[in-house]
Design an enzyme around this catalytic site. Structure first.
Site, PDB file in Angstrom:
ATOM      1  NE  ARG A  51      -4.051   0.171   0.542  1.00  9.97           N
ATOM      2  CZ  ARG A  51      -5.091   0.784   0.056  1.00  9.97           C
ATOM      3  NH1 ARG A  51      -5.278   0.336  -1.241  1.00  9.97           N
ATOM      4  NH2 ARG A  51      -5.965   1.634   0.521  1.00  9.97           N
ATOM      5  CB  VAL A  70      -5.626 -12.381   1.681  1.00  7.51           C
ATOM      6  CG1 VAL A  70      -6.703 -13.609   1.748  1.00  7.51           C
ATOM      7  CG2 VAL A  70      -4.816 -12.387   3.155  1.00  7.51           C
ATOM      8  CG  ASP A 117     -13.948   2.531   2.252  1.00  9.63           C
ATOM      9  OD1 ASP A 117     -15.248   2.681   1.842  1.00  9.63           O
ATOM     10  OD2 ASP A 117     -13.270   2.708   1.338  1.00  9.63           O
ATOM     11  CG  ASN A 149     -12.792  -1.278   0.998  1.00 11.13           C
ATOM     12  OD1 ASN A 149     -12.529  -1.346  -0.133  1.00 11.13           O
ATOM     13  ND2 ASN A 149     -13.319  -0.061   1.586  1.00 11.13           N
ATOM     14  CG  ASP A 180      -8.977  -0.394   0.924  1.00 18.11           C
ATOM     15  OD1 ASP A 180      -7.780  -0.589   0.589  1.00 18.11           O
ATOM     16  OD2 ASP A 180      -9.709  -0.434  -0.255  1.00 18.11           O
ATOM     17  CD  GLU A 232      -7.569   5.347   1.974  1.00 18.93           C
ATOM     18  OE1 GLU A 232      -6.192   5.649   1.609  1.00 18.93           O
ATOM     19  OE2 GLU A 232      -8.464   5.610   1.208  1.00 18.93           O
TER      20      GLU A 232
END
Length: 364
Positions: A67, A124, A233, A238, A251, A253
């Site tokens: 990321r 994964v 999120d 996701n 995700d 963030e």
């Protein structure tokens, strides 16, 4: 959705990133190489994801996902990309819950090696419900599934939220609290106002978004309740699934401390957002999948907490999404992909449903 060009997601050269990644990796595992470096077609417009494999005689693991903070020169979607914060969040969730969070391996805070901070986690395998075209459209694995299979996926996905909210101790997530005055909900909304002000700096403001903020104040919950760790999120796009079972939650963030309903409102709204788009283009979609009443009832059974003030929280979710969509639209303007319309509110893809929520008619 059917005719608009897909917004530009990156200005970086994947081959150059791959070469620099190999140099960085060799310093940590002498003799190691990064091979098969690819950028997923579904890569987002915030932090970027790269997939690669480690070639080494004795690798600690082989399949990797990286990321990478957004390129600061690419008209970023968010003002700050705090990779250490995401890395720490994933470690906390992995250590204090049974959620399937990918194991994070390395954090690089120095922007020198790849041009921005990043972290590496184990990759994964599985499948993800698509965003483009949305999983509510015909022609993808989730739409083609049986009602029973989608019910299984829905139940497991709401279970992720229930376990996250119940299992992670608040004191372990205090670093995710927004600064400022007031309770966690007030701080969360204040942070969104600041984000909106950043989005419209130097460009046309959105009367609709500002009306939505005013409407939130009118509907403010009398008792928001204690905060929990919010995923931020919280949506099935996701999550990586093996069959219809979650095997990786991604995700983080937008993770923050907030009432449980902030995550629930986002889950409900994003599912409805895709359903509304699908219906607008003449397809039936999946009207019973992740339906609001089902989500609320299932969450209550799993946690003993009956969701409250969900009209407020789904409006808040639509408002938050509108700010992101407005920034994405202005990003397209920046790259010459679209022109600014006379009414800036029409830059927001779901401006019609947001206006209905502001007016109080959407859920009628």
């Amino acid at each position: 959705m059917a005719t608009a060009p897909r917004p530009r997601t990156s200005t970086r050269d994947p081959q150059e990133i791959g070469r620099r990644l190999t140099a960085w990796l060799d310093a940590r595992l002498p003799g190691a190489k990064a091979t098969g470096v690819t950028v997923p077609a579904s890569n987002g417009m915030s932090s970027e994801t790269l997939l690669f494999d480690i070639e080494h005689p004795e690798p600690p693991f082989t399949a990797c996902a990286l990321r990478l903070a957004a390129d600061p020169g690419a008209y970023t979607v968010f003002p700050v990309y705090d990779m250490p914060r995401q890395y720490r969040t994933m470690r906390v969730v992995a250590e204090h819950s049974d959620l399937p969070v990918p194991k994070v391996r390395w954090l690089e805070e120095d922007p020198g090696p790849l041009g921005a901070p990043f972290f590496v986690m184990e990759r994964v395998e599985g499948r993800v419900p698509p965003d483009v075209m949305p999983y509510t459209y015909e022609g993808n694995w989730l739409h083609a599934a049986s009602d029973a299979e989608r019910e299984r996926l829905e139940a497991a996905s709401i279970g992720l939220l229930a376990r996250l909210h119940d299992q992670v101790p608040l004191e372990e997530a205090e670093f995710l609290a927004f600064p400022g005055e007031g309770d966690a909900l007030r701080r969360h909304v204040t942070a969104q106002r600041a984000y909106y002000d950043w989005v419209v700096a130097g460009v046309a403001r959105s009367p609709l978004i500002e009306d939505a903020f005013d409407r939130l104040e009118e509907r403010w919950p009398g008792d928001p309740g204690p905060p929990v760790l919010n995923w931020g999120d919280a949506r099935i796009g996701n999550v990586i699934y093996d069959g219809f079972d979650p095997v990786a939650v991604l995700d983080w963030e937008m993770a923050a401390l907030a009432p449980r309903e902030v995550d629930l409102g986002w889950t409900v709204y994003l599912a409805r957002f895709f359903q509304d788009l699908t219906a607008a283009f003449g397809q039936p979609g999946l009207p019973d999948f992740l339906r609001r009443d089902r989500v609320e009832a299932r969450y209550a059974r799993l946690t003993g907490h009956t969701p409250r003030d969900m009209d407020f929280y789904t409006l808040y979710a639509a408002l938050r999404h509108a700010i992101v969509m407005l920034r994405v639209a202005y990003r397209q303007v920046h790259f010459g992909e679209v022109a600014v319309p006379a009414d800036p509110d029409t830059l927001i893809l779901h401006h019609g449903s947001l206006r209905a929520m502001v007016q109080g008619s959407y859920w009628d």
